[in-house]
Design an enzyme around this catalytic site. Structure first.
Site, mmCIF file in Angstrom:
data_model
loop_
_atom_site.group_PDB
_atom_site.id
_atom_site.type_symbol
_atom_site.label_atom_id
_atom_site.label_comp_id
_atom_site.label_asym_id
_atom_site.label_seq_id
_atom_site.Cartn_x
_atom_site.Cartn_y
_atom_site.Cartn_z
ATOM 1 N N GLU A 193 -6.022 -6.746 20.874
ATOM 2 C CA GLU A 193 -6.522 -5.624 20.085
ATOM 3 C C GLU A 193 -7.744 -6.103 19.317
ATOM 4 O O GLU A 193 -7.662 -6.428 18.137
ATOM 5 C CB GLU A 193 -5.434 -5.102 19.117
ATOM 6 C CG GLU A 193 -5.821 -3.810 18.408
ATOM 7 C CD GLU A 193 -6.115 -3.981 16.917
ATOM 8 O OE1 GLU A 193 -6.295 -2.959 16.251
ATOM 9 O OE2 GLU A 193 -6.157 -5.117 16.399
ATOM 10 N N GLN A 213 -0.605 -12.903 10.283
ATOM 11 C CA GLN A 213 -1.072 -12.745 8.909
ATOM 12 C C GLN A 213 0.177 -12.528 8.059
ATOM 13 O O GLN A 213 1.243 -12.240 8.596
ATOM 14 C CB GLN A 213 -2.006 -11.543 8.806
ATOM 15 C CG GLN A 213 -1.317 -10.246 9.241
ATOM 16 C CD GLN A 213 -2.294 -9.115 9.525
ATOM 17 O OE1 GLN A 213 -3.439 -9.344 9.835
ATOM 18 N NE2 GLN A 213 -1.807 -7.894 9.415
ATOM 19 N N LYS A 247 0.828 -1.198 0.000
ATOM 20 C CA LYS A 247 0.000 0.000 0.000
ATOM 21 C C LYS A 247 0.868 1.256 0.000
ATOM 22 O O LYS A 247 1.919 1.296 0.650
ATOM 23 C CB LYS A 247 -0.909 0.030 1.245
ATOM 24 C CG LYS A 247 -1.974 -1.060 1.237
ATOM 25 C CD LYS A 247 -3.044 -0.797 0.179
ATOM 26 C CE LYS A 247 -4.088 -1.899 0.070
ATOM 27 N NZ LYS A 247 -5.000 -1.936 1.206
ATOM 28 N N ASP A 270 -2.658 -8.440 17.364
ATOM 29 C CA ASP A 270 -3.432 -7.750 16.341
ATOM 30 C C ASP A 270 -4.658 -8.589 15.951
ATOM 31 O O ASP A 270 -4.521 -9.778 15.613
ATOM 32 C CB ASP A 270 -2.510 -7.556 15.124
ATOM 33 C CG ASP A 270 -3.093 -6.605 14.105
ATOM 34 O OD1 ASP A 270 -3.172 -5.400 14.395
ATOM 35 O OD2 ASP A 270 -3.470 -7.077 13.009
#
Lengths: 656, 656
Positions: free
Chosen positions: A413, A313, A253, A384
């Protein structure tokens, strides 16, 4: 039936509604070393017999129970408490006894009072004592025999009665009640006892890469050593780093979450994994393992602990994708399934498939990541999005880690639905992000804090309050300017014993958002920033003072003992926190309106706080070192955003 | 760990907080045949997968579950209900599935809406359907294959999309969700389903011995046959007789509970047992077994059932004392321990020792008493002071009786602490005496009824409301005269589907008490009375009307569906009861002040009752057959004690 009529026919005591008990005992309650557990239960028997109730507790590994007498609170409710002294699991349960001796003693008292003949009653007392004799330890037998002789002595009835009512005799008998005529609650409930760090911490989150030697230059762990003293000076004790692993190139990104990145864009640290490695590697531009360990050592020397991010991830470039294709879902077109929340796509991030047939290996590998970093000196993990992985995975992982490293802390989180957040906490997460970030009005804050601290939730869910995160810049910070930032950090740090900020944007009061969104514009997630940390208008000194107040006042080092106070202004939130013995009391008044001066009359709960109506007491504002002399239960509060958003007052019992 | 990582790794669904569930499933909930059980649960999964939730239920003896889909109420709460059709135990639990197809379908919808390419998504849909194929029953396989072919047809994308969103396909898939990816709640919860008589009954208690042919002459069962038609005419369906067994002579109590009785005093029927027999014998002056069975047959013919008293205690003359000395406690002076509550003594009554070493025989004998009377045609037992016997005894006894005679009804006469009363109900008592007798003010009544009907208590505790008993004449009846008696019987019969009175003192509004006590003076417990049953001022016709209204209106034949209504007068209590479908609605307004006229404006919950603001509706007072035309949500209520203490209004939906 046979069971009923033999063993349990003598179990006349019923024990119900034991509290705390999470989901019928399926999950433990949580405490840190040194805290108390208050246990209550409904305990009663048929008929009119007096009963005697014990709270039993022990370290889980012990065989023998420790025992403390429970007190009747009326309506068949009993209560007592115990302290957990060590960082190991404890368990507790309740035992109720039929107390024949006390039943007899109380009846005797009434008969004596109404001048009835009690000769036969004294003989019944002798029978009760004689029945207890075989249960009495050898060293007490002769003493009990003496009591029996006194009761038996019908010539000296006064002596016999004196003996019958002697409290020494009562206490002795209570040590030797008949266990065959007792009921033990059917469950042994567990207390997960953690390190005190679990319940009191001040977190500072920052992106190491923004602290290069020159603006725009990628920061390293070495560079970051330079800023640690300043973080320490602000009073934080945990520094939390977003993922420090190699960042993927594929679908990286760009600035402001652009789908296509430009050359030089560093990418989101949460897109973990490249040809340089995955979750057990360090992003080369940050340094190597030696640099990381130096950084940790430097932090530790200052009293800071380093928390890293556990984001399970992968970027499409993560080595797992080739080595373990079964750990991902594959689409029919031969592409790995990326994260999506239709119509949104997150093509730089691939979720792991926790249900894969190869899960045995996947789960073990993920576990090995945690152990890997623990060996590198990390004992705090900010996890996360744990709510997108199976609960049973976390139950297992955290239990495995805690078995070997009981001091490890996991912060969940999970900004998601309340029951999901609570289930993660029940399963073992030490601390949890909360809705505090979006609770802004007086009623919202009071309602939420009441749920977190005054209900069963407080037994298993440890809140960690964050006014901002790299993902979240809420409207009240976007609009309220510097006073709003001060107000929110006062609330976070005073309401919750665990709190954190994402800096330096927070202490610099930066508030530019993507339009109509709760997100930072030009977010640090996608670019390397350079910060003017001493910019005028920063609130570092306020934060420094708040952290100092937290360190010096034990009432702020816990979250559950809090009480909101009446004040006749909906823009003023007032509460106090106290230690169990009320030796330390902090009263906080916060102006929730960053634009206007607000004032009102506060009702100080004089009696509850052990203050005297007649004598003045000192209200010492620890934020500005001013001292007020208050008397009685009314206090005038006025807070002008241009001068001060809050009072943080220590109430001193000594009179002036 | 192995367990986690193999079977339960795919158990992503969490099921918590299943309601109703009494004490973690330790006790059943109660229903009668034909009633519904509404079940709710928190059900959720990690991540963003759609889930599908089933309520499973079955007769306990069945192997296969019946299934009904649960509806999401938001915040992860799901709900559904089922009906119990038979007088056998049922069980229920909850199952949640990961619903891949619906997750995919919803994602596809969003992608189509935002004009994304969905070719790959359609292929993923095909994969999901193909995975379901092996689970599909043979007769559905070809249908599913047709759907697969449609989705696969990428040339006709519109047809493929139409198929994807076809609700027939969705419903089919929902029948065949993957059980390996589901979670079944860990407990099977039980419903004790009883005969409808358990939840709707009108009791009339009387002393047979007071109905002799001439005043002062001991009444017989034969004599009592004469009064049955009048009891029937008042609308009662259960007649309850105090103990009918031989009465002890030793320490027999005289009139007004005198310690010494005079010649001819009949004694308290609760002092059971003499040389003429014990709990399996009939007091000779009442008649013999043939007379009793004639009496029962006569009652049954009129639609009345006969309830007898189960008072497990003995007079000193009871045959058990000699035959089974081990069933009693013996004092050191060789006397059997009598009942006492120091300083009070009840020397005419000996408690049984339920903890005796010989309890095997004692308990079996007590059980045989119940079976004995069941054989004589009795199926309803009012149990005297059950709270002075071990809970485990009742758990066992009632289970044993119900196994052989599931229709048996036990009413617990336990006027004691609330948790004790509730524990007895959990253990199997069909109905329970309550605190209604002492709940007099509007707030007391509303609070108590809310506890009984709107909380978990309503799942296991069936109240039976008594305005008076032979032991209890409360101050508001002593003082309020005829209007108070009317007020209390309206409340008892309208608030609770089970109610009873002790007559004829009640319908004759007799209110003379022992001074400063809540007791009848010249109590029927200690003497033979003669009643002028048609005395002017009696309220038989009011009672007759109330019982008729109860019979004709199903909303009054249940206790839990009740709502209190706002009215601006603290002396007026207003509520309505309704059937589940609101086809029958009874609105009751009661004046709680027997001395003055009270009036106020009632707020009728128009919307809730399905009435129309614009159209008048008929309020039909069933007590006096008056009809009012009401419109909108305000209604004026005025009740003058000299004319009427209450409205009992049927609300008719039809407009005028």
């Amino acid at each position: 039936m046979v069971e009923n009529m033999s063993s349990s026919a003598t179990r006349r005591i019923v024990i119900e509604n034991v509290r705390p008990e999470i989901d019928g005992g399926r999950f433990p309650i949580k405490r840190v070393k040194g805290e108390c557990v208050t246990v209550s239960a409904d305990v009663f028997a048929d008929g009119h017999a007096e009963i005697f109730v014990l709270l039993l507790f022990k370290r889980q590994e012990d065989r023998e129970w420790q025992k403390v007498r429970m007190k009747s609170l009326g309506n068949d409710l009993w209560e007592s408490k115990f302290r957990v002294e060590e960082n190991v699991n404890y368990c507790y349960t309740v035992q109720g006894f039929i107390h024949d001796f006390d039943t007899w003693r109380k009846g005797l008292q009434k008969k004596v009072k109404s001048r009835q003949d009690v000769d036969v009653d004294l003989m019944i007392g002798v029978q009760i004592l004689e029945a207890a004799l075989p249960r009495v330890m050898p060293q007490h037998k002769s003493e009990l025999k003496k009591w029996i002789a006194l009761l038996r002595n019908s010539r000296k009835k006064e002596d016999a009665l004196e003996a019958a009512f002697d409290s020494d005799l009562l206490y002795m008998l209570e040590t030797y009640l008949d266990p065959r005529r007792s009921t033990v609650y059917e469950k042994e409930l567990i207390v997960l006892v953690e390190d005190p760090r679990a319940s009191f911490s001040s977190w500072y989150e920052f992106f190491p890469r923004s602290w290069g030697k020159k603006p725009g230059q990628h920061g390293t762990f070495k560079d970051c050593q330079q800023i640690l003293p300043a973080i320490k000076d602000m009073g934080f004790n945990v520094i939390y780093l977003p993922p420090i692993h190699p960042i993927g190139q594929t679908k990286r990104k760009g600035k402001n979450n652009a789908v296509v990145c430009r050359k030089g864009d560093p990418g989101s640290p949460w897109a973990i994994g490249s040809k340089e490695g995955g979750h057990k590697s360090i992003h080369p531009q940050l340094g190597d393992f030696a640099d990381f360990q130096d950084f940790v050592a430097c932090a530790n020397k200052l009293g800071l602990e380093v928390a890293i991010d556990l984001a399970f991830q992968c970027s499409p470039d993560h080595p797992y994708v080739k080595a373990h294709p079964k750990w991902f879902k594959w689409r029919p077109d031969g592409v790995v399934q990326y994260a999506e929340n239709p119509p949104k796509k997150y093509e730089d991030i691939l979720p792991l498939n926790f249900e894969t047939d190869d899960r045995q290996n996947l789960w073990q590998e993920l576990k090995s990541i945690v152990f890997f970093w623990i060996e590198k000196g990390v004992s705090i993990f900010r996890v996360d999005n744990p709510h997108t992985k199976p609960f049973v995975f976390w139950d297992w992982l955290i239990a495995e880690v805690k078995k070997a490293h009981p001091q490890t802390i996991f912060l969940a989180e999970a900004f998601t639905r309340p029951k999901v957040m609570y289930r993660l906490a029940k399963g073992g997460f030490t601390q949890s992000y909360t809705y505090f970030t979006w609770r802004h009005t007086k009623s919202e804050l009071m309602e939420y804090l009441t749920e977190l601290t005054q209900t069963e939730v407080g037994e298993f869910f440890r809140p960690n309050f964050w006014p901002n995160t790299p993902d979240i810049l809420v409207p009240h910070l976007q609009e309220g300017g510097r006073p709003a930032f001060i107000m929110r950090v006062v609330l976070a740090s005073m309401l919750s014993a665990n709190f954190g900020i994402y800096g330096p944007v927070f202490e610099l009061c930066l508030s530019k958002s993507v339009s109509d969104k709760e997100e930072y514009i030009d977010s640090e997630k996608y670019e390397i920033k350079a910060w003017d940390w001493d910019r005028p208008g920063n609130i570092k000194s306020v934060i420094t003072t708040l952290n100092m107040i937290r360190r010096e006042n034990p009432s702020l080092q816990q979250t559950r003992k809090i009480r909101f106070l009446d004040i006749n202004n909906d823009q003023l939130l007032c509460f106090y926190k106290a230690t169990e013995d009320y030796s330390n009391i902090i009263l906080v008044a916060v102006n929730l309106n960053p634009f206007c001066t607000e004032s009102g009359w506060l009702r100080v709960p004089i009696d509850e706080l052990g203050l005297d109506y007649e004598r003045p007491y000192i209200a010492h504002d620890l934020l500005n070192e001013e001292k007020y002399v208050w008397q009685g239960d009314g206090a005038y509060i006025e807070l002008d955003p241009q001068r001060s958003m809050a009072h943080v007052i220590r109430l001193d019992h000594q009179s002036t």
